[in-house]
Design an enzyme around this catalytic site. Structure first.
Site, PDB file in Angstrom:
ATOM      1  N   GLY A 256       0.818  -1.213   0.000  1.00 42.53           N
ATOM      2  CA  GLY A 256       0.000   0.000   0.000  1.00 42.53           C
ATOM      3  C   GLY A 256       0.849   1.258   0.000  1.00 42.53           C
ATOM      4  O   GLY A 256       0.479   2.273   0.595  1.00 42.53           O
TER       5      GLY A 256
ATOM      6  N   GLU B 254       7.579   8.080  -5.017  1.00 45.30           N
ATOM      7  CA  GLU B 254       7.501   6.715  -4.491  1.00 45.30           C
ATOM      8  C   GLU B 254       8.395   5.823  -5.342  1.00 45.30           C
ATOM      9  O   GLU B 254       8.353   5.895  -6.570  1.00 45.30           O
ATOM     10  CB  GLU B 254       6.039   6.260  -4.585  1.00 45.30           C
ATOM     11  CG  GLU B 254       5.819   4.816  -4.232  1.00 45.30           C
ATOM     12  CD  GLU B 254       4.416   4.299  -4.607  1.00 45.30           C
ATOM     13  OE1 GLU B 254       3.511   5.119  -4.927  1.00 45.30           O
ATOM     14  OE2 GLU B 254       4.245   3.080  -4.627  1.00 45.30           O
TER      15      GLU B 254
ATOM     16  N   GLU C 288      16.876  -4.798  -9.228  1.00 49.32           N
ATOM     17  CA  GLU C 288      16.522  -3.752 -10.193  1.00 49.32           C
ATOM     18  C   GLU C 288      16.206  -2.394  -9.559  1.00 49.32           C
ATOM     19  O   GLU C 288      16.190  -1.382 -10.245  1.00 49.32           O
ATOM     20  CB  GLU C 288      15.396  -4.220 -11.109  1.00 49.32           C
ATOM     21  CG  GLU C 288      14.183  -4.725 -10.375  1.00 49.32           C
ATOM     22  CD  GLU C 288      13.211  -5.439 -11.309  1.00 49.32           C
ATOM     23  OE1 GLU C 288      13.608  -5.791 -12.428  1.00 49.32           O
ATOM     24  OE2 GLU C 288      12.054  -5.606 -10.895  1.00 49.32           O
TER      25      GLU C 288
ATOM     26  N   LYS D 159      12.437  -0.939  20.024  1.00 51.13           N
ATOM     27  CA  LYS D 159      13.349  -1.864  19.366  1.00 51.13           C
ATOM     28  C   LYS D 159      13.618  -1.434  17.920  1.00 51.13           C
ATOM     29  O   LYS D 159      14.769  -1.379  17.468  1.00 51.13           O
ATOM     30  CB  LYS D 159      12.688  -3.242  19.384  1.00 51.13           C
ATOM     31  CG  LYS D 159      13.588  -4.383  19.029  1.00 51.13           C
ATOM     32  CD  LYS D 159      12.850  -5.655  19.424  1.00 51.13           C
ATOM     33  CE  LYS D 159      13.544  -6.883  18.916  1.00 51.13           C
ATOM     34  NZ  LYS D 159      12.730  -8.080  19.151  1.00 51.13           N
TER      35      LYS D 159
ATOM     36  N   GLY E 130     -11.595  -3.234 -22.081  1.00 53.08           N
ATOM     37  CA  GLY E 130     -10.820  -4.457 -22.257  1.00 53.08           C
ATOM     38  C   GLY E 130     -10.319  -4.565 -23.680  1.00 53.08           C
ATOM     39  O   GLY E 130     -10.579  -3.687 -24.517  1.00 53.08           O
TER      40      GLY E 130
ATOM     41  N   CYS F 131     -15.849   2.212 -22.627  1.00 50.33           N
ATOM     42  CA  CYS F 131     -14.915   1.832 -23.685  1.00 50.33           C
ATOM     43  C   CYS F 131     -15.359   0.542 -24.390  1.00 50.33           C
ATOM     44  O   CYS F 131     -16.294   0.569 -25.162  1.00 50.33           O
ATOM     45  CB  CYS F 131     -13.493   1.765 -23.118  1.00 50.33           C
ATOM     46  SG  CYS F 131     -12.285   2.171 -24.398  1.00 50.33           S
TER      47      CYS F 131
ATOM     48  N   MET G 129     -18.897   0.149 -24.152  1.00 45.81           N
ATOM     49  CA  MET G 129     -19.743   0.898 -25.087  1.00 45.81           C
ATOM     50  C   MET G 129     -19.742   0.183 -26.434  1.00 45.81           C
ATOM     51  O   MET G 129     -20.776   0.065 -27.099  1.00 45.81           O
ATOM     52  CB  MET G 129     -19.255   2.326 -25.280  1.00 45.81           C
ATOM     53  CG  MET G 129     -19.869   2.962 -26.524  1.00 45.81           C
ATOM     54  SD  MET G 129     -19.505   4.705 -26.740  1.00 45.81           S
ATOM     55  CE  MET G 129     -19.546   4.823 -28.524  1.00 45.81           C
TER      56      MET G 129
ATOM     57  N   HIS H  13     -12.961   6.988 -20.632  1.00 48.01           N
ATOM     58  CA  HIS H  13     -12.820   6.338 -19.321  1.00 48.01           C
ATOM     59  C   HIS H  13     -13.140   7.290 -18.174  1.00 48.01           C
ATOM     60  O   HIS H  13     -12.238   7.921 -17.619  1.00 48.01           O
ATOM     61  CB  HIS H  13     -11.388   5.821 -19.158  1.00 48.01           C
ATOM     62  CG  HIS H  13     -11.092   4.643 -20.015  1.00 48.01           C
ATOM     63  ND1 HIS H  13     -11.303   3.344 -19.592  1.00 48.01           N
ATOM     64  CD2 HIS H  13     -10.636   4.551 -21.287  1.00 48.01           C
ATOM     65  CE1 HIS H  13     -10.972   2.508 -20.565  1.00 48.01           C
ATOM     66  NE2 HIS H  13     -10.567   3.210 -21.605  1.00 48.01           N
TER      67      HIS H  13
ATOM     68  N   GLU I 271     -13.772   6.608 -15.238  1.00 50.24           N
ATOM     69  CA  GLU I 271     -13.267   6.130 -13.930  1.00 50.24           C
ATOM     70  C   GLU I 271     -11.980   6.816 -13.502  1.00 50.24           C
ATOM     71  O   GLU I 271     -11.604   6.768 -12.334  1.00 50.24           O
ATOM     72  CB  GLU I 271     -13.089   4.605 -13.948  1.00 50.24           C
ATOM     73  CG  GLU I 271     -11.921   4.049 -14.757  1.00 50.24           C
ATOM     74  CD  GLU I 271     -12.227   3.858 -16.245  1.00 50.24           C
ATOM     75  OE1 GLU I 271     -13.207   4.453 -16.741  1.00 50.24           O
ATOM     76  OE2 GLU I 271     -11.474   3.120 -16.908  1.00 50.24           O
TER      77      GLU I 271
HETATM   78  N1  GLN Z   1     -10.353  -2.872 -27.291  1.00 54.27           N
HETATM   79  C1  GLN Z   1     -11.060  -1.657 -27.536  1.00 54.27           C
HETATM   80  C2  GLN Z   1     -10.269  -0.695 -28.383  1.00 54.27           C
HETATM   81  O1  GLN Z   1      -9.066  -0.778 -28.462  1.00 54.27           O
HETATM   82  C3  GLN Z   1     -11.481  -1.007 -26.235  1.00 54.27           C
HETATM   83  C4  GLN Z   1     -10.333  -0.526 -25.411  1.00 54.27           C
HETATM   84  C5  GLN Z   1     -10.707  -0.284 -23.980  1.00 54.27           C
HETATM   85  O2  GLN Z   1     -11.732  -0.753 -23.502  1.00 54.27           O
HETATM   86  N2  GLN Z   1      -9.887   0.424 -23.245  1.00 54.27           N
HETATM   87  O3  GLN Z   1     -10.829   0.178 -28.970  1.00 54.27           O
END
Ligand code: GLN
Length: 543
Positions: A16, A140, A149, A223, A355, A382, A385, A508, A510
């Site tokens: 953390g 950090e 490394e 200690k 993804g 992303c 959608m 995104h 988020e």
């Molecule tokens: N794979 C999709 C693209 O490259 C969506 C990317 C993502 O969800 N970040 O457009």
């Protein structure tokens, strides 16, 4: 003049450090100071952008398009530090810079070596990270002291403190006190050894922050102070939190870390900090009025770090709605094997995060279809959608072959496709549509209602786009384009007006949610989920 704080980690990884660094940044900001935040990562990839989320967790994206370590998410959530390309350096990036200079002949015939050339490049990186003129620059160091490394990074910060003057640099070492349940004891030896490794390199920590699941005794602090050569008052306990990571800054304050920070920055000992809003936030987390279950349908669902900012954003949205948000984590692949109904029945809302690649993607399309047909609040991000556009094209427009050219290059109905510029790109690293882009929010849409403004800027990380050739047909059939990038003529957001909450965005959101400033889209999703969970049941026979 900027002061520097270096945070190292000992004994084990995943202690953390990022969270603790963010919390320290927050405490400093509450003292009225400005901070910059940076992470140095000892691995050889130039950035985490090409790594699998299983290896590295989520790739965090900054406004300037930096693809960075997820700890930068903690920094942004806890502080107002501006995150950029200079906020995250890796060994790979440092070496590629040095090798580029060597090839250009910049070293004028000298032998190029780890000391001084690599360490100089690291120190330059640290200075660039702090260049915004912050009062305090926190850096950090990733990895664990003792790793081969990390050595050049530790050597670089040692040199740095020599050059800047030790009074301008504070070394904080975060370590673990393992608890042996058989003997009922916390052990200090691994921390002693980790500090001795640091001292071999020439760094003596000024503050030792000890992660522990049990309270430390006074003797234990004595200690550690003696063996680690750290002042007694600078041995700080950081116990596991009871219910929320947002307790961390408060717990560190209770342990008196603020006294050390005030002394270091040269502020009076009695400087007051106001935590009213933060304590209210903690109260809300502690006693929610509602409880909802949100399904998260993702490809890398086994690893929480892969969707870190999503879970955080849902938690922020929960706080804003006085709701505890429980997650039903669903592997996207299981959707096709077990069916949407089995996995999604009873949830109050569905989030489909981003993804890449084919695995699990059809499961995301099923999640969109299930949410759409059953009136379940849905937020698609992303890939989430792109799944919506494909679901809608197939199941509402009747284009059975609708798909993405990401893995069906010769698709008959490429509703998700590459832009011309992307087709020419061969390298994988740093070549997506990355970083902040403006977006116009169309009047009369749910999106407009949620944001309360006509123009927004959101962060992107994707290659493929909604194919404009299908825009009119999809729109006429009810998939409303609600956000448009006018410069590039790209659809950035879609929604279904007749649905209780069905919003999907190419960007995104988020990455821009904060505990005290939840993102409007996540807030909207959880609000709709609360509405759904508290609505009287309309099915015959229900209590
Ligand atoms: N794979 C999709 C693209 O490259 C969506 C990317 C993502 O969800 N970040 O457009």
């Amino acid at each position: 003049m900027t002061k520097y704080i270096f945070i190292t980690g000992g004994v084990v990884s995943s202690l953390g450090k990022g969270l603790t660094s963010g919390a320290l940044g927050m405490i400093l900001e509450r003292m009225g100071l400005t901070v910059s935040m940076q992470k140095l990562d000892p691995y050889i990839n130039v950035d985490p952008g090409t790594m699998s989320p299983y290896q590295h967790g989520e790739v965090y994206v900054a406004d300037d398009g930096a693809e960075a370590d997820l700890d930068l998410g903690h920094y942004e959530r806890f502080t107002h530090a501006k995150i950029s390309q200079d906020s995250n350096y890796t060994t790979g990036r440092i070496y590629s810079e040095v090798i580029r200079k060597e090839r250009r002949g910049d070293y004028l015939g000298r032998t190029v070596q780890v000391i001084p050339h690599i360490t100089d490049a690291i120190k330059n990186g640290i200075r660039k990270g702090a260049a915004a003129g912050a009062d305090v620059a926190l850096t950090e160091i990733g990895g664990t002291v003792g790793d081969i490394e990390s050595l050049p990074f530790l050597e670089a910060i040692r040199q740095f403190s020599l050059q800047e003057g030790h009074k301008n640099c504070l070394f904080i070492h975060l370590t673990l006190l393992p608890y042996l349940s058989a003997s009922g004891e916390l052990k200090t030896k691994p921390s002693q050894q980790s500090v001795s490794k640091l001292r071999e390199i020439g760094i003596t920590p000024d503050i030792l922050v000890c992660r522990t699941e049990k309270p430390m005794t006074s003797e234990m602090k004595d200690k550690l102070s003696l063996f680690c050569n750290v002042e007694r008052g600078s041995v700080i306990e950081e116990r596991d939190v009871d219910f929320s990571i947002y307790e961390v800054p408060i717990n560190l304050m209770h342990e008196g870390i603020d006294k050390h920070l005030l002394e270091f920055v040269g502020l009076p000992e009695d400087t007051q900090t106001d935590w009213t809003d933060w304590m209210e936030l903690l109260d809300t987390v502690r006693s929610p009025k509602h409880e909802v279950e949100i399904a998260v349908v993702g490809k890398y669902i086994q690893l929480d770090d892969a969707y870190k900012s999503h879970y955080e954003s849902l938690a922020h949205a929960g706080i804003a709605n006085h709701a505890k948000v429980n997650f039903r984590k669903i592997a996207a692949e299981d959707m096709t094997k077990q069916g949407a109904e089995k996995l999604l029945a009873g949830v109050d809302g569905i989030l489909v995060p981003g993804g890449f690649g084919e695995r699990g993607f059809e499961g995301k399309v099923l999640a969109s279809q299930y949410a759409r047909e059953n009136g379940i609040p849905y937020l698609g991000v992303c890939y989430g959608m792109q799944a919506v556009v494909i679901d809608f094209a197939r199941n509402v427009l009747g284009l059975e072959d609708a798909t993405t050219t990401e893995f069906h290059e010769d698709a008959a109905e490429p509703v998700i496709d590459l832009m011309e510029e992307q087709k020419r790109i061969k390298d994988m690293g740093g070549t997506m549509r990355l970083g902040a882009f403006p977006c116009d929010v169309l009047p009369g849409t749910r999106l407009r209602e949620l944001y309360g403004t006509d123009h927004i800027s959101e962060r992107h990380r994707h290659r493929f786009e909604y194919n404009n050739a299908y825009r009119a047909r999809l729109q006429d059939a009810g998939l409303v384009s609600s956000g448009i990038n006018t410069d590039l003529d790209l659809v950035e957001a879609v929604e279904i007006s007749s649905h209780p909450f069905f919003v999907a965005v190419q960007y995104h959101p988020e990455f821009k949610s904060r505990p005290l400033e939840p993102h409007p889209l996540f807030k909207g999703l959880v609000e709709a989920a609360v509405k759904r969970s508290t609505a009287p049941c309309e099915t015959a026979g229900c209590e």
